[in-house]
Every structure is written in structure tokens, then in C-alpha cells.
Design an enzyme around this catalytic site. Structure first.
Site, mmCIF file in Angstrom:
data_model
loop_
_atom_site.group_PDB
_atom_site.id
_atom_site.type_symbol
_atom_site.label_atom_id
_atom_site.label_comp_id
_atom_site.label_asym_id
_atom_site.label_seq_id
_atom_site.Cartn_x
_atom_site.Cartn_y
_atom_site.Cartn_z
ATOM 1 C CD GLU A 1 -2.717 -1.371 -0.123
ATOM 2 O OE1 GLU A 1 -2.957 -0.387 -0.938
ATOM 3 O OE2 GLU A 1 -3.364 -2.273 -0.722
ATOM 4 C CG ASP B 1 5.159 19.936 -26.726
ATOM 5 O OD1 ASP B 1 4.885 21.122 -27.012
ATOM 6 O OD2 ASP B 1 5.179 19.330 -25.522
ATOM 7 C CG ASP C 1 6.134 15.971 -23.166
ATOM 8 O OD1 ASP C 1 6.540 16.990 -22.938
ATOM 9 O OD2 ASP C 1 6.065 15.029 -22.397
#
Length: 480
Positions: free
Chosen positions: A181, A298, A447
Site C-alpha cells: 500500500e 511539441d 507532451d
């Protein structure tokens, strides 16, 4: 016909066989493919995360790997990391009660049957109990090197819990840490630090119900060197039938469904494109010649440069993301070499920072990529300008606002007009993590999505593949 004595002997032998099997579960462990992927990554990656839905086997797999490292007993199929001598280790959960109920149970079995978990009974030589919590183990001494070998040395395992606080995770030098966890960042890094001196490893298993936390960002967005994440969905859990899977899925609330069944971080209302992978995914196919295409880029350096190809079926008004490429710290020369095979005839849409000039060469980014043979559009990406009733362009329309593109693409996704080729795993990864904080889009690890948005904004400049030009045929003049 067996005699009574023979029957009793057979029953005794059967009972002994069952006991030995029950008290050496480690020998029986077989990993599902996704669990095997998680194990194998340990050979190269120091920090590993198995991010999975609930009850899919994530705790089970990490528990059995922990038992292997503590005992030195690795199966023939094992390809992950191996320790060649006894180790010191921790296994931790959220609270002492939960650690006892999950981590301790997987490793040791139920408290009234210690040795029926991942650790064979014969290797548990000593145990120390916690104070103030019934049946909770504090430390175990584990015989390393095989059961029954009186010359074998010993490993040491301590059980910890996050509610003890960061200070309780200080001081020790360890070879192995298993965190079951998700912990807070301070405990995570404190636990990781315990393995620095030994070159040890840390494994973490959790269902990502907390959303985009610092720990999740480290693995999913920052992708720090030495980290590896395996995502396991309910379809990867072979102990469920298709009918049981459907029943489990139907029982979860919508806002927790993907986290609990697919191991996708819970983003709730913060997720920008709340669609499933399946609803927008299509198998790759050859693009028809009459479809228009456009690429988007980009620019990046510290964050990746990214490129996508969009193919537009104008008749059905469906846009397909068919190719994607993402890479950090690549010059225009290297980046162009990777994407030019997509087709040098396809135009490229680019953002406003393409007009920025390089400090060294003084040349704009857009021109640097154009010099490498990429067909860069003349102007930066903008939305199509709007016209009034007279056909005149509305002043201020067009622009390059992010929100408009995001909303339009979502509308296409929800109406079946935006599809993504199924093998573009990095594109889907960004899409799952695309979210808002305090109402604002988080501009991190988006991106490929940004490149998609630029190409979509400039789709009016998409073109079809030019027909190959025919060579001119010259007829030989016949002499009289």
C-alpha cells in the site's frame, strides 16, 4: 482390496504429503504474466512498483518474492534479481493491524498456522512478537540457503507500519524493503535510503486510490532513473472467470472503477479526458490514400520532445492518432531522423515557442527542424478563425487557447470521432494521467497530448498523400 493397515498407511502418507505441501507454499508459487514482468524488472531496476486493482494478486506476488530473497530459494523460471547471501529486510503496511492482516498473513500464514504462507515453516527459526497487538510479529529469523542445512546462515525480517512515523524508518541498513500500500513521500524515501549502502532494492505494491501523489509522480511522470512500474488490471488476474470479473466491475462506483480494476490512479473529477482506453482504442490499419494527414510536434529538451501523426477520415469526420514518438534531450537532427520516415510530404503543426531563437545559433526552433527536411507550416498552431454572417473573420477568434482544444477533443472522444491506434502505449499513458489541480490543467507529462492538440488545431492544413509523378516518356522520332 487394501487391508485396514494398508488403508491407514495410505491415509498417513497422504496427510503427510498435504502437510509438507501446506508448509512449503513457496515451492508451489507460479507468477501470472504481469507478476512475472514485475519480478523480472528487479534485475535492472532498484525501485519497482506493481500498481494494480484490488484483489488481483499484487500483495501475493511481492510476498513470495520477499520469501525468495530471505531464503535464497529461487525457482527454475526465475529471471529477476537474486541475492547470493542472507539479507536484512523490512516488510511494511499502513498500520500495524493491516500489516498483520495482509503482509504478515501472506508471508507467514494465519497466526495459528505459522509456516503456511510464502515462508516455509522449516526456515522460520525464531520470531519476536510486537507489544500491545495480539498475534502481530515484530521480527523473524529466517534460515537462508535451504531447509535442513545446519551450516546455513540466517536472514532477518522486520515488520513495520507507516503509522509508526518516519523516525521509525531510520537507522537500519537493509538489502530489501517491501512496502504494501502507498506510503507518504517521507516514509518512501526514508525506506529507500535504508538500501543505499548495500545497493539493495525496494518493491512497492498498491492500488492508486490517492490519485496523483508524489510517489505516483516519481514512477509515472518523473520516471526517475532506476524505477520501473508494472500495471496489472483485472483482466491479468487469472483466478477470476469472465463472469466474476463482470460482477466485480459492476460493484464499484464509477469514480473508483479504473483504480480498483485497472490500477490507474484515481483522478475523480480532476481527470481531463474521463474516457476508457477501450472506448477510443482501435487496432492499427493501413491509412487509405484519400485520407488527409497532418503531424504535430511539441518542442522539448528537459522534458521530451514529442510528435504525433493524425489521419483524418473527412467523410466520417473521424480523426485517428496513428503514430507517436517521444524522446528527451534530442537535437533537431536526431529527432527529425526518427520521424521523417512517417512521410516527408506530411505538414507539421507547431506551437508558439517554435518562434524562440536558439541562443547559440540565433535560429528559430521552427527553422532548425525545417532545415532537417520536416515540412513545417508557415505559422504557429491556432484554432480556425471564426467568420460572421458576412463571411468576415471575427476579430480575436482563432487564438491558441488550450481549453478550447481540450474540450473539442473530449467531445470527439465521447462521440466516437477520436480514435488512437492501440499500440501507442505512451499516448494512452499520458491520457490516463492528464488532470487538473485547483481547476487548472497540470502541464506535466503531456507532451504527446500537446502535439496531438497542435495537429488537431491545424487540421485545416492536413493534406492527402501526393500521387507519385509519372516519368515523362519520350517517343523516338523515326528517321525518313
Amino acid at each position: 482390496m487394501l487391508t485396514r493397515a494398508q488403508k491407514l498407511e495410505w491415509l498417513a502418507l497422504h496427510a503427510e504429503k498435504q502437510r509438507r505441501r501446506r508448509e512449503n507454499q513457496l515451492r508451489e508459487y507460479r507468477a501470472y504474466p504481469k507478476q512475472a514482468e514485475f519480478h523480472a524488472a528487479g534485475r535492472e531496476s532498484r525501485e519497482r512498483l506493481l500498481m494494480a486493482g484490488n484483489q488481483l494478486g499484487k500483495t501475493w506476488s511481492a510476498g513470495y518474492e520477499t520469501a525468495m530473497h530471505l531464503t535464497g530459494r529461487y525457482p527454475d523460471w526465475w529471471v529477476g534479481r537474486e541475492f547470493t547471501k542472507p539479507i536484512s529486510a523490512w516488510a511494511a503496511g499502513v498500520t500495524s493491524e493491516l500489516t498483520r492482516a495482509t503482509v504478515q498473513r501472506v508471508l507467514c500464514g494465519e497466526f495459528n498456522a505459522i509456516g503456511t504462507g510464502a515462508l516455509p515453516r522449516e526456515v522460520i527459526t525464531e520470531k519476536t512478537m510486537k507489544r500491545g497487538l495480539a498475534n502481530a510479529i515484530d521480527t523473524l529469523v529466517i534460515r537462508w540457503g535451504g531447509g535442513g542445512d545446519i551450516q546455513a546462515t540466517e536472514s532477518l525480517l522486520g515488520f513495520k507500519s507507516y503509522d509508526q512515523g518516519r523516525e521509525k524508518f531510520q537507522g537500519e541498513t537493509l538489502h530489501w524493503v517491501w512496502l504494501d500500500e502507498e506510503p507518504d513521500e517521507d516514509i518512501y524515501f526514508e525506506a529507500l535510503t535504508r538500501t543505499n549502502a548495500t545497493g539493495g532494492s525496494l518493491a512497492m505494491t498498491f492500488t492508486p486510490l490517492k490519485g496523483i501523489t508524489g510517489v505516483v509522480k516519481r514512477f509515472m511522470m518523473e520516471k526517475a532513473p532506476g524505477t520501473h512500474v508494472t500495471r496489472m488490471t483485472i483482466d491479468d488476474a487469472e483466478h477470476y472467470t469472465p463472469e466474476k470479473r463482470a460482477e466485480i466491475i459492476a460493484g464499484y462506483p464509477a469514480h473508483e472503477l479504473e483504480a480498483r480494476t485497472k490500477g490507474i490512479p484515481s483522478l475523480g473529477s480532476g481527470r481531463i479526458w474521463p474516457v476508457t482506453d477501450e472506448s477510443i482504442s482501435v487496432e492499427p490499419f493501413a491509412i487509405p490514400a484519400h485520407w488527409a494527414q497532418i503531424n504535430g510536434i511539441d518542442f522539448g529538451w528537459d522534458h521530451p520532445s514529442a510528435a504525433v501523426n493524425l489521419a483524418w477520415d473527412r467523410d466520417a469526420d473521424i480523426i485517428y492518432v496513428t503514430k507517436a514518438y517521444r524522446k528527451k534531450e534530442q537535437t533537431p537532427v536526431l529527432f527529425a531522423a526518427s520521424v521523417k520516415p512517417w512521410g516527408e510530404w506530411v505538414p507539421w503543426a507547431w506551437p508558439h515557442d517554435g518562434l524562440q531563437h536558439d541562443k547559440g545559433s540565433g535560429q528559430a526552433l521552427r527553422d532548425q527542424y525545417a532545415d532537417q527536411g520536416m515540412k513545417m507550416l508557415p505559422n504557429k498552431a491556432t484554432h480556425p478563425p471564426e467568420a460572421n454572417e458576412k463571411g468576415e473573420v471575427v476579430e480575436g477568434s482563432g487564438g491558441n487557447g488550450v481549453e478550447a482544444g481540450v474540450v473539442e477533443i473530449l467531445d470527439r472522444m465521447q462521440t466516437g470521432r477520436w480514435k488512437v491506434f492501440s499500440h501507442l502505449t505512451e499516448w494512452f499513458e499520458e491520457c490516463r494521467m492528464y488532470h487538473r489541480e485547483d481547476g487548472k490543467i497540470v502541464k506535466l507529462d503531456d507532451d504527446l497530448l500537446s502535439a496531438s492538440r497542435y495537429a488537431y488545431m491545424m487540421r485545416r492544413f492536413a493534406i492527402t498523400k501526393p500521387a507519385p509523378s509519372k516519368p515523362i516518356e519520350y517517343k523516338r522520332k523515326r528517321l525518313a
